[in-house]
Write a protein that holds these residues in place. Structure first.
Motif, PDB file in Angstrom:
ATOM      1  N   ALA A  99      41.703 -63.818 -35.652  1.00  0.00           N
ATOM      2  CA  ALA A  99      41.916 -62.618 -36.451  1.00  0.00           C
ATOM      3  C   ALA A  99      41.193 -61.399 -35.895  1.00  0.00           C
ATOM      4  O   ALA A  99      41.521 -60.263 -36.257  1.00  0.00           O
ATOM      5  N   GLU A 100      40.213 -61.606 -35.011  1.00  0.00           N
ATOM      6  CA  GLU A 100      39.447 -60.497 -34.443  1.00  0.00           C
ATOM      7  C   GLU A 100      39.758 -60.308 -32.959  1.00  0.00           C
ATOM      8  O   GLU A 100      38.969 -59.746 -32.211  1.00  0.00           O
ATOM      9  N   ALA A 101      40.930 -60.779 -32.564  1.00  0.00           N
ATOM     10  CA  ALA A 101      41.366 -60.671 -31.170  1.00  0.00           C
ATOM     11  C   ALA A 101      42.722 -59.986 -31.110  1.00  0.00           C
ATOM     12  O   ALA A 101      43.408 -59.814 -32.118  1.00  0.00           O
ATOM     13  N   LEU A 102      43.102 -59.600 -29.902  1.00  0.00           N
ATOM     14  CA  LEU A 102      44.443 -59.078 -29.637  1.00  0.00           C
ATOM     15  C   LEU A 102      44.979 -59.769 -28.392  1.00  0.00           C
ATOM     16  O   LEU A 102      44.259 -59.922 -27.400  1.00  0.00           O
ATOM     17  N   MET A 103      46.254 -60.173 -28.445  1.00  0.00           N
ATOM     18  CA  MET A 103      46.949 -60.646 -27.258  1.00  0.00           C
ATOM     19  C   MET A 103      47.792 -59.502 -26.738  1.00  0.00           C
ATOM     20  O   MET A 103      48.671 -58.986 -27.446  1.00  0.00           O
ATOM     21  N   VAL A 104      47.528 -59.071 -25.501  1.00  0.00           N
ATOM     22  CA  VAL A 104      48.184 -57.902 -24.923  1.00  0.00           C
ATOM     23  C   VAL A 104      49.036 -58.349 -23.738  1.00  0.00           C
ATOM     24  O   VAL A 104      48.519 -58.902 -22.763  1.00  0.00           O
ATOM     25  N   GLY A 105      50.339 -58.140 -23.811  1.00  0.00           N
ATOM     26  CA  GLY A 105      51.214 -58.539 -22.723  1.00  0.00           C
ATOM     27  C   GLY A 105      52.524 -57.788 -22.742  1.00  0.00           C
ATOM     28  O   GLY A 105      52.842 -57.095 -23.706  1.00  0.00           O
ATOM     29  N   ASP A 106      53.292 -57.947 -21.676  1.00  0.00           N
ATOM     30  CA  ASP A 106      54.538 -57.183 -21.534  1.00  0.00           C
ATOM     31  C   ASP A 106      55.784 -58.021 -21.748  1.00  0.00           C
ATOM     32  O   ASP A 106      56.891 -57.538 -21.525  1.00  0.00           O
ATOM     33  N   ARG A 107      55.618 -59.284 -22.186  1.00  0.00           N
ATOM     34  CA  ARG A 107      56.787 -60.128 -22.412  1.00  0.00           C
ATOM     35  C   ARG A 107      56.718 -60.706 -23.824  1.00  0.00           C
ATOM     36  O   ARG A 107      55.842 -61.516 -24.142  1.00  0.00           O
ATOM     37  N   ARG A 108      57.675 -60.292 -24.623  1.00  0.00           N
ATOM     38  CA  ARG A 108      57.655 -60.748 -26.018  1.00  0.00           C
ATOM     39  C   ARG A 108      57.921 -62.248 -26.125  1.00  0.00           C
ATOM     40  O   ARG A 108      57.329 -62.934 -26.971  1.00  0.00           O
ATOM     41  N   ALA A 109      58.790 -62.780 -25.277  1.00  0.00           N
ATOM     42  CA  ALA A 109      59.153 -64.191 -25.373  1.00  0.00           C
ATOM     43  C   ALA A 109      58.009 -65.120 -24.986  1.00  0.00           C
ATOM     44  O   ALA A 109      58.021 -66.299 -25.353  1.00  0.00           O
ATOM     45  N   SER A 110      57.036 -64.612 -24.241  1.00  0.00           N
ATOM     46  CA  SER A 110      55.894 -65.454 -23.859  1.00  0.00           C
ATOM     47  C   SER A 110      54.594 -64.946 -24.468  1.00  0.00           C
ATOM     48  O   SER A 110      53.936 -65.659 -25.231  1.00  0.00           O
ATOM     49  N   THR A 157      51.890 -67.783 -32.432  1.00  0.00           N
ATOM     50  CA  THR A 157      51.622 -69.197 -32.681  1.00  0.00           C
ATOM     51  C   THR A 157      50.127 -69.466 -32.793  1.00  0.00           C
ATOM     52  O   THR A 157      49.697 -70.314 -33.583  1.00  0.00           O
ATOM     53  N   ALA A 158      49.328 -68.740 -32.006  1.00  0.00           N
ATOM     54  CA  ALA A 158      47.879 -68.933 -32.029  1.00  0.00           C
ATOM     55  C   ALA A 158      47.199 -68.176 -33.161  1.00  0.00           C
ATOM     56  O   ALA A 158      45.991 -68.299 -33.338  1.00  0.00           O
ATOM     57  N   GLY A 159      47.955 -67.380 -33.912  1.00  0.00           N
ATOM     58  CA  GLY A 159      47.376 -66.598 -34.994  1.00  0.00           C
ATOM     59  C   GLY A 159      46.619 -65.372 -34.527  1.00  0.00           C
ATOM     60  O   GLY A 159      45.762 -64.840 -35.240  1.00  0.00           O
ATOM     61  N   VAL A 160      46.960 -64.902 -33.313  1.00  0.00           N
ATOM     62  CA  VAL A 160      46.305 -63.733 -32.729  1.00  0.00           C
ATOM     63  C   VAL A 160      47.231 -62.527 -32.853  1.00  0.00           C
ATOM     64  O   VAL A 160      48.383 -62.591 -32.420  1.00  0.00           O
ATOM     65  N   PRO A 161      46.779 -61.417 -33.443  1.00  0.00           N
ATOM     66  CA  PRO A 161      47.607 -60.213 -33.482  1.00  0.00           C
ATOM     67  C   PRO A 161      48.031 -59.799 -32.065  1.00  0.00           C
ATOM     68  O   PRO A 161      47.293 -60.023 -31.096  1.00  0.00           O
ATOM     69  N   THR A 162      49.201 -59.188 -31.956  1.00  0.00           N
ATOM     70  CA  THR A 162      49.785 -58.946 -30.640  1.00  0.00           C
ATOM     71  C   THR A 162      50.045 -57.472 -30.371  1.00  0.00           C
ATOM     72  O   THR A 162      50.378 -56.705 -31.264  1.00  0.00           O
ATOM     73  N   VAL A 163      49.897 -57.132 -29.091  1.00  0.00           N
ATOM     74  CA  VAL A 163      50.212 -55.786 -28.604  1.00  0.00           C
ATOM     75  C   VAL A 163      51.178 -55.947 -27.437  1.00  0.00           C
ATOM     76  O   VAL A 163      50.861 -56.620 -26.449  1.00  0.00           O
ATOM     77  N   TRP A 164      52.332 -55.351 -27.564  1.00  0.00           N
ATOM     78  CA  TRP A 164      53.345 -55.426 -26.518  1.00  0.00           C
ATOM     79  C   TRP A 164      53.296 -54.170 -25.663  1.00  0.00           C
ATOM     80  O   TRP A 164      53.364 -53.051 -26.175  1.00  0.00           O
ATOM     81  N   VAL A 165      53.154 -54.360 -24.351  1.00  0.00           N
ATOM     82  CA  VAL A 165      53.270 -53.261 -23.395  1.00  0.00           C
ATOM     83  C   VAL A 165      54.755 -53.110 -23.099  1.00  0.00           C
ATOM     84  O   VAL A 165      55.360 -53.973 -22.462  1.00  0.00           O
TER      85      VAL A 165
END
Length: 241
Positions: A185-196, A203-211
């Motif tokens: 809950a206190e992390a961000l997953m930052v990546g450029d591919r929504r499917a991965s 799935t990991a319960g980590v908020p996401t940021v899409w580039v």
């Protein structure tokens, strides 16, 4: 909102990889194969380009094309072993792969704004893990990051080839959080591919940021940015919530 940990993808976010696969293709593949042939010939092995394709690259590629079904990266080790057995040349796996990878690795470059953004995020006390799907041992990409003076910006490295799983599996994300003593809950997953990247974060319960990029679609992210250069401001806004 407390943001203490960032899980950041590599290609298209931190580095411009030159192609979607993140490995030598075209001219860099040709140059790398030529370097491999020179290495074997210097050690007395009469290896031809056709031999190299038949013994190493073709069987690896057959497994590589099944990576989504397998849920892991294609392994190089069995094919390198076959190559050594057939030539009598004793060179370590990583040294052989690095010889092929080097012309490609030397042309990798940071994405615009990425070095300054990583430096600023580290200055603000955020712990950063690299979490990336790669088709070769992670050490090769880590060396490229070191050459660009970017490796020091990461507190932990997690590469799919070494991990035995690949996004959208959440396994690497959970491994990275454990390494940095972070909580989802206190992390961000930052990546450029929504499917991965986004799918793994969800799935990991980590908020996401899409580039943002033309990535073929996938789950909706929590936030969007145009490049890593925008991430420090987003972290500030989230921390103010």
């Amino acid at each position: 909102m407390r943001i203490g940990t960032l899980l950041i993808d590599l290609g298209g976010v931190v580095l411009e990889m030159g192609n979607a696969a993140g490995l030598p293709v075209g001219r860099t593949d040709f140059r790398g194969r030529e370097a491999l042939l020179r290495l074997f010939r210097a050690k007395g092995a009469a290896l031809t380009p056709d031999d190299l394709e038949r013994r190493l690259f073709r069987p690896w590629r057959e497994e590589y094309e099944r990576r989504y079904v397998l849920g892991r990266e294609a392994r190089w080790e069995p094919h390198l072993k076959r190559l050594r057995r057939g030539t009598g040349v004793r060179v370590r796996d990583l040294a052989l792969l690095e010889t092929w990878f080097r012309p490609y690795g030397e042309q990798l470059a940071p994405m615009p704004g990425a070095p300054a953004a990583l430096k600023e995020l580290a200055r603000r006390g955020v712990r950063i893990a690299l979490v990336s799907n790669v088709p070769l041992p992670g050490e090769l990409y880590r060396r490229a990051l070191s050459r660009l003076r970017l490796a020091r910006r990461f507190d932990s490295f997690h590469f799919s080839y070494d991990a035995g799983s690949r996004k959208p599996s959440p396994a690497m994300l959970r491994e990275a959080l454990a390494a940095l003593e972070g909580v989802p809950a206190e992390a961000l997953m930052v990546g450029d591919r929504r499917a991965s990247d986004v799918a793994a974060g969800r799935t990991a319960g980590v908020p996401t940021v899409w580039v943002r990029r033309d990535d073929g679609g996938g789950p909706a992210p929590d936030w969007e940015i145009g490049s890593l250069a925008e991430l420090p401001d987003l972290v500030d806004r989230l921390r103010a919530l």
